[in-house]
Design a protein around this motif. Structure first.
Motif, short mmCIF file in Angstrom:
data_model
loop_
_atom_site.label_atom_id
_atom_site.label_comp_id
_atom_site.label_asym_id
_atom_site.label_seq_id
_atom_site.Cartn_x
_atom_site.Cartn_y
_atom_site.Cartn_z
N GLY A 20 -6.29 -6.19 -0.51
CA GLY A 20 -7.40 -5.61 -0.28
C GLY A 20 -7.86 -4.50 -1.27
O GLY A 20 -7.23 -3.92 -2.03
N ARG A 21 -9.31 -4.17 -1.41
CA ARG A 21 -9.81 -3.27 -2.34
C ARG A 21 -9.61 -1.89 -1.79
O ARG A 21 -9.37 -0.95 -2.70
CB ARG A 21 -11.38 -3.64 -2.53
CG ARG A 21 -11.63 -4.99 -3.05
CD ARG A 21 -13.04 -5.37 -3.05
NE ARG A 21 -13.32 -6.78 -3.34
CZ ARG A 21 -13.49 -7.14 -4.48
NH1 ARG A 21 -13.91 -6.22 -5.62
NH2 ARG A 21 -13.52 -8.41 -4.98
N TYR A 22 -10.02 -1.82 -0.68
CA TYR A 22 -10.07 -0.36 -0.13
C TYR A 22 -10.14 -0.25 1.33
O TYR A 22 -10.27 -1.07 1.92
CB TYR A 22 -11.09 0.70 -0.83
CG TYR A 22 -12.66 0.06 -0.25
CD1 TYR A 22 -13.08 0.61 0.77
CD2 TYR A 22 -13.22 -0.78 -1.29
CE1 TYR A 22 -14.37 0.07 1.13
CE2 TYR A 22 -14.47 -1.27 -0.84
CZ TYR A 22 -15.11 -0.75 0.28
OH TYR A 22 -16.25 -1.27 0.48
N TYR A 23 -9.75 0.93 1.79
CA TYR A 23 -9.94 1.07 3.40
C TYR A 23 -10.41 2.71 3.57
O TYR A 23 -10.30 3.37 2.82
CB TYR A 23 -8.52 0.81 4.12
CG TYR A 23 -7.23 1.66 3.45
CD1 TYR A 23 -7.20 2.81 4.13
CD2 TYR A 23 -6.45 1.09 2.63
CE1 TYR A 23 -6.16 3.52 3.54
CE2 TYR A 23 -5.45 1.88 2.19
CZ TYR A 23 -5.05 2.93 2.70
OH TYR A 23 -4.19 3.69 2.12
N PHE A 41 1.88 5.89 -5.02
CA PHE A 41 1.32 5.61 -6.05
C PHE A 41 0.83 6.89 -7.04
O PHE A 41 -0.18 7.17 -7.31
CB PHE A 41 -0.11 4.92 -5.80
CG PHE A 41 -0.20 3.68 -5.14
CD1 PHE A 41 0.52 2.61 -5.85
CD2 PHE A 41 -0.87 3.24 -4.04
CE1 PHE A 41 0.43 1.13 -5.38
CE2 PHE A 41 -0.79 1.82 -3.78
CZ PHE A 41 -0.20 0.96 -4.27
N ARG A 60 -19.61 -3.34 7.18
CA ARG A 60 -20.77 -2.75 6.55
C ARG A 60 -22.08 -3.78 6.59
O ARG A 60 -21.56 -4.96 6.55
CB ARG A 60 -20.69 -2.40 4.90
CG ARG A 60 -19.55 -1.51 4.86
CD ARG A 60 -19.66 -0.69 3.67
NE ARG A 60 -19.47 -1.88 2.39
CZ ARG A 60 -19.75 -1.29 0.94
NH1 ARG A 60 -19.78 -0.08 0.97
NH2 ARG A 60 -19.78 -2.41 0.12
N ALA A 97 0.34 4.25 -1.11
CA ALA A 97 -0.38 5.56 -0.80
C ALA A 97 0.19 6.66 -1.55
O ALA A 97 -0.09 6.61 -2.91
CB ALA A 97 -0.37 5.76 0.65
N GLU A 98 0.80 7.59 -1.25
CA GLU A 98 1.12 8.85 -1.94
C GLU A 98 2.29 8.36 -2.87
O GLU A 98 2.56 9.16 -3.88
CB GLU A 98 1.61 9.78 -1.25
CG GLU A 98 0.69 10.38 -0.07
CD GLU A 98 -0.31 11.32 -0.43
OE1 GLU A 98 -0.37 11.63 -1.65
OE2 GLU A 98 -1.35 11.40 0.30
N ASP A 125 0.91 -1.27 -0.04
CA ASP A 125 -0.07 -0.02 0.02
C ASP A 125 0.82 1.35 -0.15
O ASP A 125 1.41 1.97 0.98
CB ASP A 125 -0.89 0.16 1.31
CG ASP A 125 -1.77 1.34 1.16
OD1 ASP A 125 -1.90 1.93 0.18
OD2 ASP A 125 -2.24 1.47 2.25
N ASP A 142 -10.34 10.84 6.62
CA ASP A 142 -10.50 11.89 5.43
C ASP A 142 -11.27 11.14 4.25
O ASP A 142 -11.55 11.62 3.34
CB ASP A 142 -9.22 12.68 5.06
CG ASP A 142 -8.40 11.76 4.60
OD1 ASP A 142 -8.15 10.37 4.99
OD2 ASP A 142 -7.42 12.34 3.66
N GLY A 143 -11.58 9.90 4.49
CA GLY A 143 -12.36 9.25 3.46
C GLY A 143 -11.83 7.78 2.93
O GLY A 143 -10.77 7.36 3.50
N LEU A 144 -12.51 7.21 2.13
CA LEU A 144 -11.97 5.97 1.66
C LEU A 144 -10.83 6.02 0.60
O LEU A 144 -10.79 7.20 0.00
CB LEU A 144 -13.32 5.19 0.65
CG LEU A 144 -14.31 4.80 1.66
CD1 LEU A 144 -15.55 4.30 0.45
CD2 LEU A 144 -14.23 4.04 2.71
N LYS A 145 -9.94 5.00 0.60
CA LYS A 145 -8.62 5.23 -0.20
C LYS A 145 -8.68 3.76 -0.75
O LYS A 145 -8.74 2.62 -0.34
CB LYS A 145 -7.48 5.26 0.65
CG LYS A 145 -7.63 6.55 1.42
CD LYS A 145 -7.11 7.80 0.97
CE LYS A 145 -7.21 8.99 1.57
NZ LYS A 145 -6.31 9.02 2.67
N LEU A 146 -8.21 3.72 -2.01
CA LEU A 146 -7.91 2.36 -2.77
C LEU A 146 -6.85 1.93 -2.13
O LEU A 146 -5.70 2.52 -1.68
CB LEU A 146 -7.83 2.91 -4.29
CG LEU A 146 -8.50 3.44 -5.31
CD1 LEU A 146 -7.99 3.80 -6.37
CD2 LEU A 146 -9.47 2.40 -5.45
#
Lengths: 271, 271
Positions: free
Chosen positions: B159-162, B133, B242, B130-131, B128, B166-170
């Motif tokens: 994993g698909r996302y987490y 990518f 969920r 993150a920045e 992962d 501040d929101g969902l991330k790929l």
């Protein structure tokens, strides 16, 4: 696949040609590109022959206007009205289905969507966004999609990668797959190899598939896509062509040619 | 799935617990995170009970040292030696198979690969990032892969996302899919839900799968993965849980619990 004389039997019935652009007419790279030897003259000869002609491209890094201007600058006889490209096809779909897109596309493509309502988006349209494929932009497109009850993802092509003068680049298909996986959704592809896209190019040309030949460098998106539409398809050995394409497990072109000029030589000899 | 008392029958045999971390112990976000109510005390109670315990995480945004320090700062009784994470597992594989990785990972993960030869790479390891990518970094990893005769892609999780504050991330899985598609290759996944990863966590704990329970918030990677290893698995209703997870077409947890504290209550009552 046939070569030269062996093409005679079916090439005689041809009334129209669909030409891929990048890798067939010119090699792209950076801000410009270089015409492939013989291609400028080949386009002129097609037009002089009376055959119908249409340029069928998955180009989504520029408006058709800008794209055509670049090709004219290289000497090609080409006009906007002769180009079938994914963005205008996507706009027709967006209007028909009242879809308001969140755009993840190249800055230079945005004007193609000028007349489309983009407020409060209910779908995502992804193109070859190049430098716009940032971490932030991908997360944003993802959040728009995952927030929908039924995510709608429209992809302008599904290419894996392409070659520019400074090396290979991931194409829109790779990013489409990332969003498909993250949202557990299947993208709708507008552009080659979608059947509807070839059919609209044929309709614009007014020629049925069995009287048309597609000429392209992409074994899957050009050759395979056109053949599934009932057209014959030639693969040129320019652009992204690689020798291993000739062992493709599923797709066999109707013939190989070294380049567009050779294809036109052979086809015009049959007329 | 069972609840409360119904867990009794099989929960009585338990000798060890595997705990997912993010979404079970704490909610991550930005540079920090917040412990989930009751989880700090729940970890203490597990340790006091004599049950074996291991933290089984797909975290790849930091070294285990840094990750553990963050959790200790929130009050958790946890040490580096108790953590099973993808990067060390990947290092073992790289050494065994003499693989020299091109790394597309988070800057803070790089020290985990300090002892690995990275010259002249013959595989790509993706985490992962993150920045990290970026368009440039993805193209670079792609070029390394496509340049290999047989591309080897190792993915630290899928994993698909987490969710962050501040929101969902790929997550890494989306980028893994992009590279898989572009290179027509299948990634080897190190981390949950890979069977070998759960097995190494069980071996480190010294408990066979039928005497261990996995507790996680991810229906596929925690629950499904652990069950395929022969373990029982509980899904907590915290973190990325969920309500629609309860209708998952393929995976059914052995029980649902509201949070880790409730899981520990129920399990300790059976002992």
């Amino acid at each position: 696949p046939a070569r030269g004389r062996e093409m005679a039997a079916w090439a005689r019935a041809v009334r129209g040609l669909l030409l891929d652009v990048s890798g067939v007419l010119y090699d792209s790279g950076g801000d410009g590109g270089v015409p492939i030897v013989g291609s400028v003259e080949a386009v002129r000869r097609i037009k002089a022959s009376g055959l119908k002609l249409r340029f069928c491209t998955n180009e989504t890094q520029a408006t058709r206007e800008k794209f055509v201007k670049k090709l004219q600058g290289m000497g090609f006889d080409i006009s906007v009205a002769e180009v079938t490209a994914p963005a205008p096809a996507a706009c027709r779909i967006l209007k028909e289905r009242s879809l308001r897109p969140h755009l993840l596309v190249h800055n230079d493509l945005v004007p193609e969507f000028a007349e489309i309502d983009k407020a409060n988006p209910n779908c995502v349209v992804i193109g070859d966004a190049a430098e716009n494929f940032t971490y932030a932009n991908l997360n944003e497109a993802f959040r728009v999609l995952i927030g929908m009850e039924k995510p709608v993802l429209i992809s302008l092509g599904r290419g894996r990668y392409y070659k520019e003068t400074d090396g290979l680049k991931l194409d829109v298909g790779a990013y489409m797959k990332a969003l498909e996986y993250a949202c557990d959704v299947q993208a709708e592809v507008v552009g080659k190899p979608a059947k509807a896209f070839f059919e609209s190019a044929l309709a614009e040309m007014g020629v049925p598939p069995q009287e048309a030949i597609m000429i392209g460098d992409d074994i899957v998106n050009d050759v395979g896509g056109a053949q599934r539409c009932g057209m014959r398809a030639l693969q040129v050995r320019t652009g992204k062509y690689r020798p291993c394409d000739e062992n493709h497990p599923h797709v066999k072109p109707d013939a190989y040619v070294n380049n567009l000029a050779e294809a036109v030589d052979i086809i015009l000899q049959q007329l």
